[in-house]
Design a protein around this motif. Structure first.
Motif, mmCIF file in Angstrom:
data_model
loop_
_atom_site.group_PDB
_atom_site.id
_atom_site.type_symbol
_atom_site.label_atom_id
_atom_site.label_comp_id
_atom_site.label_asym_id
_atom_site.label_seq_id
_atom_site.Cartn_x
_atom_site.Cartn_y
_atom_site.Cartn_z
ATOM 1 N N SER A 1 0.827 -1.205 0.000
ATOM 2 C CA SER A 1 0.000 0.000 0.000
ATOM 3 C C SER A 1 0.861 1.255 0.000
ATOM 4 N N PRO A 2 0.360 2.347 -0.595
ATOM 5 C CA PRO A 2 1.106 3.616 -0.577
ATOM 6 C C PRO A 2 1.378 4.115 0.831
ATOM 7 N N VAL A 3 0.434 3.901 1.750
ATOM 8 C CA VAL A 3 0.644 4.409 3.106
ATOM 9 C C VAL A 3 1.783 3.666 3.794
ATOM 10 N N ALA A 4 1.952 2.370 3.519
ATOM 11 C CA ALA A 4 3.070 1.628 4.103
ATOM 12 C C ALA A 4 4.396 2.141 3.567
ATOM 13 N N LYS A 5 4.447 2.399 2.270
ATOM 14 C CA LYS A 5 5.679 2.923 1.677
ATOM 15 C C LYS A 5 6.011 4.300 2.243
ATOM 16 N N LYS A 6 4.983 5.139 2.410
ATOM 17 C CA LYS A 6 5.197 6.466 2.984
ATOM 18 C C LYS A 6 5.682 6.352 4.424
ATOM 19 N N TYR A 7 5.077 5.432 5.161
ATOM 20 C CA TYR A 7 5.468 5.227 6.555
ATOM 21 C C TYR A 7 6.928 4.801 6.653
ATOM 22 N N GLN A 8 7.343 3.850 5.830
ATOM 23 C CA GLN A 8 8.721 3.380 5.870
ATOM 24 C C GLN A 8 9.699 4.476 5.466
ATOM 25 N N GLN A 9 9.285 5.346 4.540
ATOM 26 C CA GLN A 9 10.157 6.444 4.125
ATOM 27 C C GLN A 9 10.316 7.488 5.228
ATOM 28 N N LEU A 10 9.234 7.741 5.973
ATOM 29 C CA LEU A 10 9.264 8.787 6.997
ATOM 30 C C LEU A 10 9.729 8.275 8.354
ATOM 31 N N LEU A 11 9.737 6.963 8.554
ATOM 32 C CA LEU A 11 10.067 6.423 9.860
ATOM 33 C C LEU A 11 11.449 6.840 10.361
ATOM 34 N N PRO A 12 12.509 6.830 9.542
ATOM 35 C CA PRO A 12 13.809 7.284 10.057
ATOM 36 C C PRO A 12 13.769 8.703 10.598
ATOM 37 N N GLU A 13 13.089 9.593 9.893
ATOM 38 C CA GLU A 13 12.982 10.985 10.348
ATOM 39 C C GLU A 13 12.213 11.067 11.667
ATOM 40 N N ILE A 14 11.119 10.311 11.764
ATOM 41 C CA ILE A 14 10.310 10.317 12.991
ATOM 42 C C ILE A 14 11.120 9.772 14.159
ATOM 43 N N GLN A 15 11.812 8.666 13.924
ATOM 44 C CA GLN A 15 12.599 8.057 14.991
ATOM 45 C C GLN A 15 13.753 8.955 15.407
ATOM 46 N N HIS A 16 14.377 9.616 14.438
ATOM 47 C CA HIS A 16 15.503 10.501 14.752
ATOM 48 C C HIS A 16 15.040 11.637 15.652
ATOM 49 N N GLY A 17 13.889 12.224 15.331
ATOM 50 C CA GLY A 17 13.368 13.290 16.166
ATOM 51 C C GLY A 17 13.062 12.812 17.571
#
Length: 213
Positions: A140-156
């Protein structure tokens, strides 16, 4: 050679679950599966390959990053000031060369091992209906978006966690460092002034001058 090790953030979702299961599973033959379920397992594994590649590189980078941090702590004590820049560059070049040489080897082995290591736990732990849901989510597009944004979210989150916990954790780390230095008969490290923003890196105990690691 800077930044967070990526192993933790690369291994997310399904890959974390199935790799943990693979590590703890006994070497027993799984029950026979239907052709449809086998195809779902193959698809789920295929969709996790990018995360597996990142995991493989992270496993190579993590010890190199740790060694660089330790070297940066020891360098001012062991190398004269006029030689530190050259010595630091030599260490960084060596670490970069190690990653460049080791990462492809780890990637090749990870991609070769993943299909068999992941397929067994997926087949054993999930039903066909559950696998359909997993594959649908991973595609799903939302899973791909989540995986792309997860490093940024985790870093913050990590930055905020470190800043919040530092006042409580630093005294304990200082006490541990003093104890280790006492055991190793090393001199006490001079207090470091905080970096701009009050987030000076935590120094660790310097390595002894000689002897095995």
């Amino acid at each position: 050679m800077t930044g967070r090790p990526i192993a933790a953030r690369a291994l997310t979702g399904l890959a974390a679950l199935v790799l943990c299961a693979a590590a703890s599973a006994q070497a027993t033959a799984p029950a026979p599966s239907s052709p449809a379920k086998k195809k779902l397992v193959e698809r789920a594994v295929q969709l996790q390959m990018p995360a597996i590649e990142l995991l493989a590189r992270g496993l190579v980078e993590q010890p190199a990053v740790q060694m660089l941090r330790e070297a940066a702590q020891v360098l001012p004590q062991r190398v004269p000031a006029e030689q530190r820049e050259a010595a630091g560059k030599r260490i960084e070049d060596g670490a970069r060369r190690y990653v460049d040489e080791a990462a492809p080897l780890m990637r090749e082995r990870a991609l070769r091992l993943a299909p068999t290591a992941l397929a067994g736990p997926l087949d054993e732990k999930f039903s066909e209906d559950e696998l359909k849901q997993i594959v649908a989510w991973l595609e799903s597009p939302v899973a791909k978006k989540y995986q792309q944004l997860l490093p940024e979210i985790q870093h913050g989150f990590v930055q905020k966690l470190v800043a919040d916990a530092r006042p409580s954790i630093d005294p304990k780390l200082n006490a541990l460092e003093l104890e280790i230095r006492s055991v190793l008969n090393l001199p006490t490290r001079p207090a470091q002034a905080p970096a701009p923003g009050g987030t000076a890196p935590r120094p660790g105990p310097a390595a002894p001058a000689s002897g095995p690691r």
